[in-house]
Scaffold this motif. Structure first.
Motif, mmCIF file in Angstrom:
data_model
loop_
_atom_site.group_PDB
_atom_site.id
_atom_site.type_symbol
_atom_site.label_atom_id
_atom_site.label_comp_id
_atom_site.label_asym_id
_atom_site.label_seq_id
_atom_site.Cartn_x
_atom_site.Cartn_y
_atom_site.Cartn_z
ATOM 1 N N THR A 28 -9.407 84.948 0.670
ATOM 2 C CA THR A 28 -9.568 83.503 0.508
ATOM 3 C C THR A 28 -8.894 83.034 -0.772
ATOM 4 N N ARG A 32 -5.726 80.443 -1.039
ATOM 5 C CA ARG A 32 -5.814 79.246 -1.887
ATOM 6 C C ARG A 32 -4.657 79.198 -2.876
ATOM 7 N N SER A 36 -1.653 76.476 -2.971
ATOM 8 C CA SER A 36 -1.451 75.738 -4.228
ATOM 9 C C SER A 36 -0.064 75.976 -4.809
#
Length: 83
Positions: A28, A32, A36
């Protein structure tokens, strides 16, 4: 370790340890980071000494889950956006 009612002891699993060793938590965090705009080649720098953060593993993970993000982008109504 924790004392048992019979005077013995047993190991107690800590929630923090369970979370820290859960591979899905690391995955996860990797996703992320990529979303980003962190380069997949830089993940090793962000998460040093973590298993599964080699460039090939990160690339493989992105291939597995990246299509979900692409489908979300394709499904958005961009006409409603004010640029």
């Amino acid at each position: 370790m924790s004392a048992a009612t019979d005077g013995g002891s047993h190991d107690v699993e800590l929630a923090t340890y369970r979370a820290a060793t859960d591979p899905s938590q690391l995955q996860t965090q990797i996703i992320r980071a990529i979303v980003s705009l962190v380069s997949s080649r830089s993940i090793e720098d962000i998460k040093p000494n973590s298993p599964g953060v080699s460039r090939s593993n990160v690339s493989r993970l992105w291939k597995e889950v990246g299509h979900k993000f692409v489908c979300e982008l394709r499904g958005k109504d961009w006409g409603a956006q004010s640029w």
